[in-house]
Motif scaffolding. Sequence first.
Motif, short mmCIF file in Angstrom:
data_model
loop_
_atom_site.label_atom_id
_atom_site.label_comp_id
_atom_site.label_asym_id
_atom_site.label_seq_id
_atom_site.Cartn_x
_atom_site.Cartn_y
_atom_site.Cartn_z
N TYR A 1 0.82 -1.22 0.00
CA TYR A 1 0.00 0.00 0.00
C TYR A 1 0.85 1.27 0.00
O TYR A 1 0.58 2.21 -0.75
CB TYR A 1 -0.92 -0.02 1.22
CG TYR A 1 -1.85 1.17 1.31
CD1 TYR A 1 -3.01 1.22 0.57
CD2 TYR A 1 -1.55 2.26 2.14
CE1 TYR A 1 -3.88 2.30 0.65
CE2 TYR A 1 -2.39 3.34 2.22
CZ TYR A 1 -3.56 3.36 1.48
OH TYR A 1 -4.40 4.44 1.56
N PHE B 1 -3.88 9.39 2.22
CA PHE B 1 -3.64 8.14 1.50
C PHE B 1 -2.18 7.72 1.62
O PHE B 1 -1.86 6.54 1.46
CB PHE B 1 -4.02 8.28 0.02
CG PHE B 1 -5.50 8.24 -0.22
CD1 PHE B 1 -6.22 7.06 -0.05
CD2 PHE B 1 -6.20 9.37 -0.62
CE1 PHE B 1 -7.59 7.01 -0.27
CE2 PHE B 1 -7.55 9.34 -0.82
CZ PHE B 1 -8.25 8.15 -0.65
N ILE B 2 -1.27 8.70 1.86
CA ILE B 2 0.16 8.39 2.00
C ILE B 2 0.45 8.10 3.47
O ILE B 2 0.32 8.99 4.31
CB ILE B 2 1.04 9.57 1.54
CG1 ILE B 2 0.66 10.03 0.13
CG2 ILE B 2 2.51 9.19 1.59
CD1 ILE B 2 1.37 11.30 -0.30
N GLN C 1 -3.57 13.12 -2.38
CA GLN C 1 -3.07 11.91 -1.70
C GLN C 1 -2.59 12.24 -0.30
O GLN C 1 -2.82 11.49 0.64
CB GLN C 1 -1.92 11.29 -2.50
CG GLN C 1 -2.31 10.77 -3.87
CD GLN C 1 -3.22 9.56 -3.77
OE1 GLN C 1 -4.39 9.64 -4.13
NE2 GLN C 1 -2.70 8.46 -3.28
N GLN D 1 0.58 4.03 -3.15
CA GLN D 1 0.06 5.37 -2.90
C GLN D 1 1.12 6.45 -3.11
O GLN D 1 0.83 7.55 -3.60
CB GLN D 1 -0.51 5.46 -1.47
CG GLN D 1 -1.69 4.55 -1.20
CD GLN D 1 -2.85 4.79 -2.16
OE1 GLN D 1 -3.16 5.92 -2.51
NE2 GLN D 1 -3.49 3.71 -2.59
N SER D 2 2.36 6.13 -2.75
CA SER D 2 3.46 7.08 -2.93
C SER D 2 3.69 7.36 -4.42
O SER D 2 3.87 8.51 -4.83
CB SER D 2 4.73 6.52 -2.29
OG SER D 2 5.83 7.35 -2.55
#
Length: 365
Positions: A223, A252-253, A247, A227-228
């Motif tokens: 994950y 999300f990060i 993000q 995301q990164s």
Amino acid sequence: MRLRLVKNLNFKMIIIVLFIFLISLLAIASASHANKPEGTLHYTIMQAVWFIIGLLAMIFILLIDYNTIASFSIYIYIANILMLILVYAVGKTTMGAQRWIPIGPFSLQPSEFAKLALIISLSKHLEKTKGVKNLKDLMYVFIHVGIPLLLILKQPDLGTSLVLLAIMFGLVFVSGINLKLFFGVIGAGILSMPVLWEFLHDYQRKRILVFLNPNLDPLGAGYHVIQSKIAIGSGRILGKGLFHGTQNQLDFIPEQHTDFIFAVIGEEMGFIGSILLLVLFVLLIYNVLQIALKSKDTLGTFIATGVASMWTFQMLVNVGMTLGLMPVTGIPLPFVSYGGSSLLMNMMALGLVLNVGMRRQKILF
């Protein structure tokens, strides 16, 4: 004499670090959502406080000749070993790792200072032995590095252990080791990978497997990287602007103010901001290597090389893992990732390199 020392001070390095730190503060403020009611300036303020403490530590180191500092290398080495042992007695466990010693409202991470302790002590050792000439000399180096490395591995902290190895290989390489022996050791290390695999924790194995295929566990170990990469890619050329990265702002990060701070920079400052930061790092490391080349003695060359090896490895691995080019190891980006121990140690390392540079001329009477 004092005036001449100040004239020899590499002010370019200080300016470069100030620019890197400014980018860090902006990224940390955004990563902690300081512009929102539910956000906080705590991390940004604390990073600034640690920078000031680090600045004072840097100035203190500049006042003492690096040869005098290195003369206490055995005590520095032993003190660090004792601190690493103390972690197991009174250390605080966070996210499954026992790495921090609580001191009032702060937490100290001895493994960060192990990097600097190793640079000083191993540099002094190599100066005394006049480098690595044979396998016996190399075995002494392995023992010297192996003790703190094993203590750090047990915490567990694979990332910092790898940094210690990078410092060791950098110093051994410039010590004049026979290249056949040097590359023979590297080859032996590669061949021993299957054995080392058995000593890794399950989550460390999974990180390596996910590095090879992030989609293996897209909602778990993969994950972070997925995301990164989305964040950095969506930043495009100019970025989405500070405090406007979706993000980042929507969380999300993971660990966006520490390990994955470069993803925040990539998303909000874009390709231009990311390249600017990398160019600053290249200029910083270039200046360190120049100081290593111009040092008046081998001790100064070893110290500057050790710091250059540490910063180069950390930069490559941290940026690499946010881009999916390296496994996730939790290595902070020097001067950028949030963390008091890391920032203080790097400021002290900066002071040590500047110390070597400003005393590069021998005093003649």
